[in-house]
Design an enzyme around this catalytic site. Sequence first.
Site, PDB file in Angstrom:
ATOM      1  N   GLU A 218      -5.202  13.383  -0.796  1.00 27.00           N
ATOM      2  CA  GLU A 218      -4.441  12.502   0.088  1.00 27.00           C
ATOM      3  C   GLU A 218      -4.736  12.940   1.512  1.00 27.00           C
ATOM      4  OE1 GLU A 218      -2.965   9.914  -0.957  1.00 27.00           O
ATOM      5  OE2 GLU A 218      -3.107  10.345  -3.093  1.00 27.00           O
ATOM      6  N   CYS A 252       0.706  10.962   8.213  1.00 27.89           N
ATOM      7  CA  CYS A 252      -0.664  10.541   7.898  1.00 27.89           C
ATOM      8  C   CYS A 252      -0.834   9.028   7.924  1.00 27.89           C
ATOM      9  CB  CYS A 252      -1.099  11.095   6.552  1.00 27.89           C
ATOM     10  SG  CYS A 252      -0.030  10.606   5.174  1.00 27.89           S
TER      11      CYS A 252
END
Length: 490
Positions: A218, A252
């Site tokens: 990720e 993110c």
Amino acid sequence: MTALAFTPVDDIPKIIQELRATFQSGLTKPLQYRKEQLKGLHNLVAENEAAFREASYLDLHKPPMELMLGEAGMVKQECVDAIKELDNWAKPQKVKGTLLNRLDGPHIRKEPLGMVLIIGAWNYPLNLLLAPAVGAIAAGNTVLLKPSEVAPHTAALITKLLPVYLDQRAYRIINGAAVETTLVLEHKFDHIFYTGSGSIGRIIMAAAAKQLTPVTLELGGKSPVFVAKDTDVALTARRLVWSKFYNCGQTCIAPDYLIVERGIEQELVKQLRATIQEFYQGNPQTSGSYGRIVNNQHYNRLMNVLKRTRGEVVIGGHNDESDLFLHPTIVLNVQPDDALMESELFGPILPIMIVDSMQQGIDHVNKGDQPLALYVFSKNQKTIDHILDNTRSGSVVVNDALTQFVVTSMPFGGTGPSGIGNYHGQRSFDIFSHERGTLIKKQAMEKVNNIRYPPYTEKKLSWAQWVLYDKKKYAPNAANPGAAAAKAKL
């Protein structure tokens, strides 16, 4: 608050060996055991929220609302969902067989992979470590957790609490930095789950390749926001300010830059300014709703890139290094080659790039790597569809941002350089499970099987084709006249 103590390097191989032995013993396989451990993980968070508030404030000056929304609440909900759905997730899945083996019970068994490694990230140090662990525990694996040392107070608290709530034979923590992590990666795991930067992701993947270990990565990227001129500018500004400056921009999937259709940029800046004033009551530095940069290294990185921009700082830019404070900052008229557009910002700086059309923005996005997220603000469905049909990203939100992360029924993950694989909800269970194809044949009906045994004959061939394959015929594709020509040549 207890300081974070790194794990002695001599202890690391022993911890890993013990976890491997535990898995091989079968301790973690019964569903009831898994549910009890998930209840323990839920209670670890639920019964210590005051302590996590203190830790996250010390690490990131994180407001309690943001801790609840983006971390503690999500981990608890993931646990609740997994406990509730585990019997259904784990049950064998029937599949359709051919006429020859339809009576032999073809199915898929959901089995644990073995021993898995989960490496968390500092920006959401509770969620990004424990939410993947929910899936790993639910799937029946033993788990080694590696918190981020950059958020030391939260890491120390989890390290202290884990043995109280979870079985230490099956779930352990290792703390450290590059040296300790490098040593961990020298060992064989059955799956590695990593959240963080692309540069470290490449190191993780290279280490995993030596052991042929599958990975879930990720990562991140420059998540763009398309703002069409037909949008409700005031509403758009409110949702952008919340999503961009949540966790001080250290997310993110935070909006990384805006692609704004020419003609509304001044009104958008006006509304952004008013919203920042409202949300943070005139002074973000004294507001209890605004976080801080995690450390001096990241603070200096952001100040350096801000100094190099050729755009116009129209909001913010104020800073206080002693407090790791950077005011919510908006930069107008940023060009594609500006310093702010070089890499993911990961901080409270929002560049605005003005375009003459959404297609111009699409072309810009498609020149770079696929982002982890992509956002569109527009009232026009044709505009929305055109952007979504002509771009790629890990996830998409229309007329909002950041909110996809809390929808645990949707897979969350990147594509290309923004990540490999996805998780949340059942997907978390699936990535830590092996789908074991299983066929149980009876020791009977051997005459039926005779058609597959030598000596082969034309009659057996004919019967085998009838039993094994669908007899459907298709006409040559009219759009591909070469297919018919090739058939004629045969």
